[in-house]
Design an enzyme around this catalytic site. Structure first.
Site, mmCIF file in Angstrom:
data_model
loop_
_atom_site.group_PDB
_atom_site.id
_atom_site.type_symbol
_atom_site.label_atom_id
_atom_site.label_comp_id
_atom_site.label_asym_id
_atom_site.label_seq_id
_atom_site.Cartn_x
_atom_site.Cartn_y
_atom_site.Cartn_z
ATOM 1 N N ARG A 18 -5.568 -0.308 -4.068
ATOM 2 C CA ARG A 18 -5.036 -1.004 -2.889
ATOM 3 C C ARG A 18 -6.096 -1.855 -2.208
ATOM 4 O O ARG A 18 -5.842 -3.004 -1.836
ATOM 5 C CB ARG A 18 -4.466 -0.004 -1.877
ATOM 6 C CG ARG A 18 -3.197 0.687 -2.349
ATOM 7 C CD ARG A 18 -2.766 1.762 -1.376
ATOM 8 N NE ARG A 18 -3.852 2.748 -1.276
ATOM 9 C CZ ARG A 18 -4.096 3.494 -0.215
ATOM 10 N NH1 ARG A 18 -3.367 3.381 0.871
ATOM 11 N NH2 ARG A 18 -5.078 4.377 -0.224
ATOM 12 N N ASN A 36 0.675 2.621 -1.532
ATOM 13 C CA ASN A 36 0.957 3.625 -2.559
ATOM 14 C C ASN A 36 2.411 4.048 -2.436
ATOM 15 O O ASN A 36 2.987 4.035 -1.341
ATOM 16 C CB ASN A 36 0.065 4.860 -2.394
ATOM 17 C CG ASN A 36 -1.341 4.637 -2.887
ATOM 18 O OD1 ASN A 36 -1.607 3.730 -3.658
ATOM 19 N ND2 ASN A 36 -2.261 5.465 -2.445
#
Length: 91
Positions: A18, A36
């Site tokens: 990320r 996520n």
């Protein structure tokens, strides 16, 4: 302007995916978000110039060095992207 929703499968959680995607998107000038998913994938919304979005998508197919990307699903995005690129909470 091109907006896509991306789902990245493989070993993509717990490897900095990320943060690396955010950095790549910010460097390229792409707006959107990344988060996520509880199923172990990473999901993102990418919005910007079509060529630049394509560059970020190409990066997502391998991700950071510690990731092991198995598959990247891309769909036309219908959501309006935020003004910057952000990391969102797990969904």
């Amino acid at each position: 302007m091109r907006t896509v929703t991306v789902t990245v499968h493989g070993r993509v959680q717990g490897v900095g995916f990320r943060y690396a995607l955010r950095d790549e998107a910010q460097r390229a000038g792409v707006r959107g978000w990344v988060r996520n998913r509880r199923d172990g994938t990473v999901e993102a919304l990418l919005s910007g110039d079509p060529a630049i979005v394509a560059d970020v998508l190409a990066w997502a197919h391998h991700g950071p060095p510690s990731a092991a990307v198995e598959r990247v699903d891309v769909a036309v995005g219908s959501e309006t992207a935020p003004d910057a690129f952000e990391i969102r909470a797990t969904a």
